[in-house]
Write an enzyme that holds these catalytic residues in place. Structure first.
Site, mmCIF file in Angstrom:
data_model
loop_
_atom_site.group_PDB
_atom_site.id
_atom_site.type_symbol
_atom_site.label_atom_id
_atom_site.label_comp_id
_atom_site.label_asym_id
_atom_site.label_seq_id
_atom_site.Cartn_x
_atom_site.Cartn_y
_atom_site.Cartn_z
ATOM 1 N N VAL A 144 0.849 -1.191 0.000
ATOM 2 C CA VAL A 144 0.000 0.000 0.000
ATOM 3 C C VAL A 144 0.888 1.247 0.000
ATOM 4 O O VAL A 144 1.722 1.422 0.891
ATOM 5 C CB VAL A 144 -0.921 0.035 1.229
ATOM 6 C CG1 VAL A 144 -1.807 1.278 1.181
ATOM 7 C CG2 VAL A 144 -1.780 -1.221 1.291
ATOM 8 N N LYS A 145 0.700 2.081 -1.005
ATOM 9 C CA LYS A 145 1.487 3.314 -1.090
ATOM 10 C C LYS A 145 0.827 4.403 -0.244
ATOM 11 O O LYS A 145 -0.323 4.778 -0.474
ATOM 12 C CB LYS A 145 1.630 3.776 -2.539
ATOM 13 C CG LYS A 145 2.494 2.863 -3.378
ATOM 14 C CD LYS A 145 2.667 3.375 -4.797
ATOM 15 C CE LYS A 145 3.714 4.456 -4.880
ATOM 16 N NZ LYS A 145 4.011 4.808 -6.293
#
Length: 235
Positions: A88-89
């Site tokens: 997850v960025k």
């Protein structure tokens, strides 16, 4: 040339991602909202599902869209639930410049794989690494290319960043936004773990080791061919 650094393809066009997977020996994929906008993605969740069906065994980074911390957390948990290979960025700050360090710490402690993005300074790297949980897979993406755009040589920043990241187990440093193939060599030399490149830039790695005299001749051959096609006459 023997490259030890992992190369991730950057983009949001599934056909191009497939080409990179089939022909360029990439080690993973990264996306972001700007790339999705450019690719004309209209359904984020379906896009993510389609990508993960195609590439179930490579790390893939999907970014949150929210700008407030509370909604970022909800989005991050939903994105993480899509697959074991998902990172997850999370941007290091939101658009107001507010740090996301507390959220990073919370998500990492829960075992969520993070790719902390839009990092530009060594101080930011320190804050991120301090927030990350020991032993949980994580990536710190430092935008070396954009640093270079300001006239600053990013190699010292990246070297320091690598040293900081490697103090924490399973924390990797990613050289983001490269501008030329040389950046891949530079990233490896300063001990970055990953570099993310467009497919077009990865294609250019085929030039590694090319004879420069031969390259000179080929360049002139290209000029001659184009001048003939133009049909111009100087004399």
């Amino acid at each position: 040339m023997d490259l030890k650094i992992d190369i991730y393809a950057d983009g949001a066009n599934i056909d191009q991602m497939q080409h990179a997977f089939d022909n360029l020996n990439v080690d993973g994929f990264t996306t972001n909202p700007s790339l999705m906008k450019k690719a004309g993605i209209t359904d984020y969740e379906q896009f993510a599902i389609d990508v993960l069906k195609r590439f179930p065994d490579l790390p893939v980074s999907f970014e949150v869209f929210a700008d407030d911390i509370e909604t970022m957390e909800l989005e991050a948990r939903k994105i993480a639930s899509l697959g074991e290979n998902v990172f997850v960025k999370i941007p290091v700050v939101n658009s107001k410049g507010e740090s996301t360090a507390e959220l990073i710490q919370k998500l990492s402690k829960d075992g969520i794989k993070l790719n902390v993005t839009a990092v530009f300074t060594v101080e930011q790297v320190k804050q991120v690494v301090d927030a990350l949980e020991e032993g949980v897979d994580s990536i710190v993406s430092v935008f070396a290319g954009r640093i270079a755009d300001t006239g600053v040589d990013p190699t010292d920043i990246m070297k320091q960043s690598a040293e900081i990241c490697h103090t924490k187990e399973k924390c990797k440093l990613l050289w983001a936004s490269p501008r030329e193939v040389l950046n891949i060599i530079q990233a490896q030399e300063v001990e970055c773990d990953i570099i993310t490149c467009t497919p077009e830039l990865i294609e250019k790695t085929k030039l590694f080791g090319k004879d420069l005299e031969e390259y000179s001749k080929e360049t002139v051959q290209g000029f001659v061919k184009d001048s003939q096609l133009l049909g111009f006459s100087i004399l």
